[in-house]
Scaffold this motif. Sequence first.
Motif, mmCIF file in Angstrom:
data_model
loop_
_atom_site.group_PDB
_atom_site.id
_atom_site.type_symbol
_atom_site.label_atom_id
_atom_site.label_comp_id
_atom_site.label_asym_id
_atom_site.label_seq_id
_atom_site.Cartn_x
_atom_site.Cartn_y
_atom_site.Cartn_z
ATOM 1 N N ASP B 69 0.672 -1.276 0.156
ATOM 2 C CA ASP B 69 0.052 -0.377 0.438
ATOM 3 C C ASP B 69 1.058 1.234 -0.041
ATOM 4 O O ASP B 69 0.665 2.241 -0.416
ATOM 5 C CB ASP B 69 -1.000 -0.055 1.621
ATOM 6 N N GLN B 70 1.890 1.458 0.613
ATOM 7 C CA GLN B 70 3.032 2.728 0.805
ATOM 8 C C GLN B 70 3.276 3.022 -0.854
ATOM 9 O O GLN B 70 3.740 3.588 -0.958
ATOM 10 C CB GLN B 70 3.642 1.918 2.312
ATOM 11 N N LEU B 71 3.569 1.636 -0.980
ATOM 12 C CA LEU B 71 4.766 2.349 -2.374
ATOM 13 C C LEU B 71 3.537 2.180 -3.626
ATOM 14 O O LEU B 71 3.832 2.782 -4.036
ATOM 15 C CB LEU B 71 5.008 -0.164 -2.746
ATOM 16 N N ALA B 72 2.177 1.338 -3.017
ATOM 17 C CA ALA B 72 1.451 2.159 -4.751
ATOM 18 C C ALA B 72 0.915 3.528 -3.958
ATOM 19 O O ALA B 72 0.569 4.062 -5.038
ATOM 20 C CB ALA B 72 0.585 1.022 -4.288
ATOM 21 N N PHE B 73 0.669 3.789 -3.320
ATOM 22 C CA PHE B 73 -0.145 4.990 -2.617
ATOM 23 C C PHE B 73 0.347 6.189 -2.229
ATOM 24 O O PHE B 73 0.037 7.142 -2.076
ATOM 25 C CB PHE B 73 -1.466 4.781 -2.034
ATOM 26 N N LEU B 74 1.808 6.142 -2.159
ATOM 27 C CA LEU B 74 2.337 7.216 -1.546
ATOM 28 C C LEU B 74 4.034 7.311 -1.541
ATOM 29 O O LEU B 74 4.679 8.069 -1.309
ATOM 30 C CB LEU B 74 2.720 6.531 0.468
ATOM 31 N N GLN B 237 -5.856 8.158 0.326
ATOM 32 C CA GLN B 237 -4.918 7.788 1.210
ATOM 33 C C GLN B 237 -4.019 9.242 1.332
ATOM 34 O O GLN B 237 -3.707 9.451 2.125
ATOM 35 C CB GLN B 237 -3.656 6.543 0.023
ATOM 36 N N ARG B 238 -3.914 10.311 0.327
ATOM 37 C CA ARG B 238 -3.386 11.383 0.300
ATOM 38 C C ARG B 238 -4.097 12.275 1.507
ATOM 39 O O ARG B 238 -3.064 12.921 2.531
ATOM 40 C CB ARG B 238 -3.035 11.873 -0.977
ATOM 41 N N ALA B 239 -5.189 12.417 1.573
ATOM 42 C CA ALA B 239 -5.996 13.345 2.068
ATOM 43 C C ALA B 239 -6.153 12.324 3.304
ATOM 44 O O ALA B 239 -6.633 13.106 4.516
ATOM 45 C CB ALA B 239 -7.530 13.369 1.230
ATOM 46 N N TYR B 240 -6.514 11.365 3.143
ATOM 47 C CA TYR B 240 -6.898 10.174 4.773
ATOM 48 C C TYR B 240 -6.191 9.530 5.235
ATOM 49 O O TYR B 240 -6.402 7.870 4.517
ATOM 50 C CB TYR B 240 -8.280 10.119 4.420
ATOM 51 N N PRO B 241 -4.883 10.415 5.581
ATOM 52 C CA PRO B 241 -3.754 8.711 5.692
ATOM 53 C C PRO B 241 -3.673 7.293 6.363
ATOM 54 O O PRO B 241 -4.457 8.309 7.207
ATOM 55 C CB PRO B 241 -2.208 9.220 6.206
ATOM 56 N N GLY B 242 -3.852 6.616 6.122
ATOM 57 C CA GLY B 242 -3.656 5.219 6.856
ATOM 58 C C GLY B 242 -5.318 4.861 6.758
ATOM 59 O O GLY B 242 -5.723 3.864 7.415
ATOM 60 N N GLU B 243 -6.542 5.867 5.738
ATOM 61 C CA GLU B 243 -7.860 5.484 5.945
ATOM 62 C C GLU B 243 -7.942 3.751 5.145
ATOM 63 O O GLU B 243 -7.311 3.591 4.630
ATOM 64 C CB GLU B 243 -8.291 6.673 5.070
#
Lengths: 109, 245
Positions: B69-74, B237-243
Amino acid sequence: MSGNDLPAPQESAPAPVDDWPLWEVFIRSQHGLAHKHVGSLHAADAAMALANARDVYTRRNEGVSLWVVPSAQITASSPDDKEPLFEPAKDKIFRHPGFYKVPPEVKNL
Amino acid sequence: MDAEALFTFNLRMGDSALVLSQRLGEWCGHGPALEEDLALANTALDLLGHARLWLSLAGEVEGRGRDEDQLAFLRDAGEFRNLLLVEQPNGDYAATMARQYYYDAWHHPLLQQLAGAAEPRVAAIAAKAAKEAAYHLHRSREWVIRLGDGTEESHRRMQAAADELWPFTGEMFAADDADRACADLAALRPGWQAEVAATFARATLTLPASAWMPQGGKQGVHTEKLGYILAEMQFLQRAYPGERW
């Protein structure tokens, strides 16, 4: 091929379903069982019907074999003929194999 | 094997699958027929599954605690390692199928090759993904033939799409050290060319002439289109980190 807007294929061409014929789909869920009717779909020809059947009806591991048949090729009985066709069988219980004991090992009969 | 090379190669495989999946997802609810809509969504989900496996392995190899998830979204566009081909817009159905066909005709034999890789985790992912990729290739090839050998209008559109996307196919076979550590991309080229030539012959399409082939996607130099894809894909994920769902 410009911009990120979603294309609107309907604007320039009629919806394909208007000219794609209907197909009936049959799936065999496991070896040894018969193919069973599961529904219908639109496709331009048999190859596309088979591919579409795979995508529409076997997404959850439903089968081991697929049949597609043009819906136009199916001749169906008329609901009006229900009585002459099926009523006479109802009171002839001797035609049902209900007098035999089925061994518990036999799963599909 | 060099962990850095394995990390980079996994990102390349995962990012290409992820970005193409996101592109195909844009068709959801807009397909030309219900059956096609479902089929595209199926393909998109298959590719998303591949991306998860590759990116999970990438995070594991990297060893800095980043998961799929971190690799895909961050990550930002400059850190994505996907092919330029897969970030190209959907266009009409011919463009979507040309992009898919060029990719599938490369993707499937590559996975077959990787199924015999020395690195067991790579081999396992490839063996699993190859079965789905075989069906993707079957489908996109059929559509290229159908549209190419269809009406005058569908032929014109299919040829235009084949020509426009052709320059982006060179990058698939251009290998650097990270690619060479994990695969033999150059070896795939003759088979890919034979596959495309045979299909185009059946589709009555003219094989595009060799042209300048832009590269850079695998090094993080992308077309401006990737930014828009990521803006949509990563927004939550950018607007609501970890959602989570």
